[in-house]
Motif scaffolding. Structure first.
Motif, PDB file in Angstrom:
ATOM      1  N   ASP A   8       0.804  -1.225   0.000  1.00  0.00           N
ATOM      2  CA  ASP A   8       0.000   0.000   0.000  1.00  0.00           C
ATOM      3  C   ASP A   8       0.837   1.276   0.000  1.00  0.00           C
ATOM      4  O   ASP A   8       0.604   2.190   0.788  1.00  0.00           O
ATOM      5  N   VAL A   9       1.843   1.320  -0.884  1.00  0.00           N
ATOM      6  CA  VAL A   9       2.660   2.520  -1.017  1.00  0.00           C
ATOM      7  C   VAL A   9       1.826   3.568  -1.719  1.00  0.00           C
ATOM      8  O   VAL A   9       1.316   3.341  -2.818  1.00  0.00           O
ATOM      9  N   ARG A  55      13.298  13.163  -2.182  1.00  0.00           N
ATOM     10  CA  ARG A  55      11.999  13.677  -1.734  1.00  0.00           C
ATOM     11  C   ARG A  55      10.873  12.728  -2.125  1.00  0.00           C
ATOM     12  O   ARG A  55       9.939  12.509  -1.357  1.00  0.00           O
ATOM     13  N   HIS A  56      10.940  12.203  -3.344  1.00  0.00           N
ATOM     14  CA  HIS A  56       9.876  11.312  -3.814  1.00  0.00           C
ATOM     15  C   HIS A  56       9.876   9.995  -3.033  1.00  0.00           C
ATOM     16  O   HIS A  56       8.826   9.517  -2.616  1.00  0.00           O
ATOM     17  N   LYS A  92       9.580   0.340  -9.943  1.00  0.00           N
ATOM     18  CA  LYS A  92       9.528  -0.340  -8.643  1.00  0.00           C
ATOM     19  C   LYS A  92      10.564   0.245  -7.683  1.00  0.00           C
ATOM     20  O   LYS A  92      10.246   0.567  -6.540  1.00  0.00           O
ATOM     21  N   THR A  93      11.805   0.388  -8.174  1.00  0.00           N
ATOM     22  CA  THR A  93      12.873   0.911  -7.303  1.00  0.00           C
ATOM     23  C   THR A  93      13.609   2.096  -7.924  1.00  0.00           C
ATOM     24  O   THR A  93      14.416   2.728  -7.257  1.00  0.00           O
ATOM     25  N   SER A  94      13.359   2.356  -9.207  1.00  0.00           N
ATOM     26  CA  SER A  94      14.088   3.438  -9.883  1.00  0.00           C
ATOM     27  C   SER A  94      13.158   4.583 -10.259  1.00  0.00           C
ATOM     28  O   SER A  94      11.946   4.411 -10.352  1.00  0.00           O
ATOM     29  N   SER A 131      15.282  -0.456  -3.185  1.00  0.00           N
ATOM     30  CA  SER A 131      14.111  -0.418  -2.321  1.00  0.00           C
ATOM     31  C   SER A 131      12.913   0.187  -3.063  1.00  0.00           C
ATOM     32  O   SER A 131      13.075   1.092  -3.889  1.00  0.00           O
ATOM     33  N   VAL A 132      11.731  -0.307  -2.777  1.00  0.00           N
ATOM     34  CA  VAL A 132      10.503   0.116  -3.446  1.00  0.00           C
ATOM     35  C   VAL A 132      10.248   1.606  -3.237  1.00  0.00           C
ATOM     36  O   VAL A 132      10.464   2.145  -2.153  1.00  0.00           O
ATOM     37  N   VAL A 133       9.801   2.262  -4.341  1.00  0.00           N
ATOM     38  CA  VAL A 133       9.468   3.690  -4.283  1.00  0.00           C
ATOM     39  C   VAL A 133       7.978   3.882  -4.549  1.00  0.00           C
ATOM     40  O   VAL A 133       7.337   3.022  -5.156  1.00  0.00           O
TER      41      VAL A 133
END
Length: 164
Positions: A8-9, A55-56, A92-94, A131-133
């Motif tokens: 739930d990001v 920041r994101h 996903k991570t980038s 890591s997930v963003v």
């Protein structure tokens, strides 16, 4: 561990993380012609892009790619460099950040676009692994267009890497 779980990001808009950074071009920043060193500008662009990606993602980030840096016009000693950086895409991570660079002649007030580039960053968890963003939620037509073009640049990078 928890850094790599996408539970739930909540997504973020490009405007939530955009930045504007201003630098004054001093003698130590210039070459023998009095123009801003390309390496110094690239350093400032990397910092601006990293601020947006951090920041994101709210995570430490690492630069993984620089696409199409164009040098359109020299920046001279005594001018202001204005870097405007904004998210264009998140996977996903980038994440991809677009950076537009402007030079402002403070005596005349003239502002000119001097450079543009796209930088890709990967978010790192506490274990220093990708890591997930949060997803990026483009709002405007321009942001939606930027997102599609960013995906195309990413696909081209991945094709190129697969050939190597």
């Amino acid at each position: 561990m928890a850094d790599n779980v996408n539970s739930d990001v909540k997504g973020k808009t490009p405007s939530a993380s955009q930045i504007e950074m201003t630098e004054l071009v001093l003698p130590n920043d210039t070459n023998l012609l009095g123009n801003l060193l390309g390496g110094r500008l690239m350093h400032w662009m990397d910092i601006a892009g990293a601020m947006v990606a951090t920041r994101h993602s709210n995570k430490t980030v690492a630069t993984v790619a620089l696409d199409s840096l164009d040098f359109r016009h020299p920046v001279r000693m005594g001018e202001l460099v204005i870097l405007k950086a904004k998210m264009t895409w998140a996977g996903k991570t980038s994440m991809e950040v677009a950076i537009n660079v402007y030079a402002e002649n403070m005596k005349t007030g003239n502002v000119i676009l001097t450079n543009k580039a796209y930088l890709t960053f990967v978010a790192l968890g506490t274990d220093c692994k990708p890591s997930v963003v949060p997803p990026l939620i483009p709002e405007t037509d321009d942001e939606k267009k930027d997102y599609i073009e960013a995906e195309q640049r990413r696909n081209e990078r991945l094709k190129k890497r697969a050939k190597e």
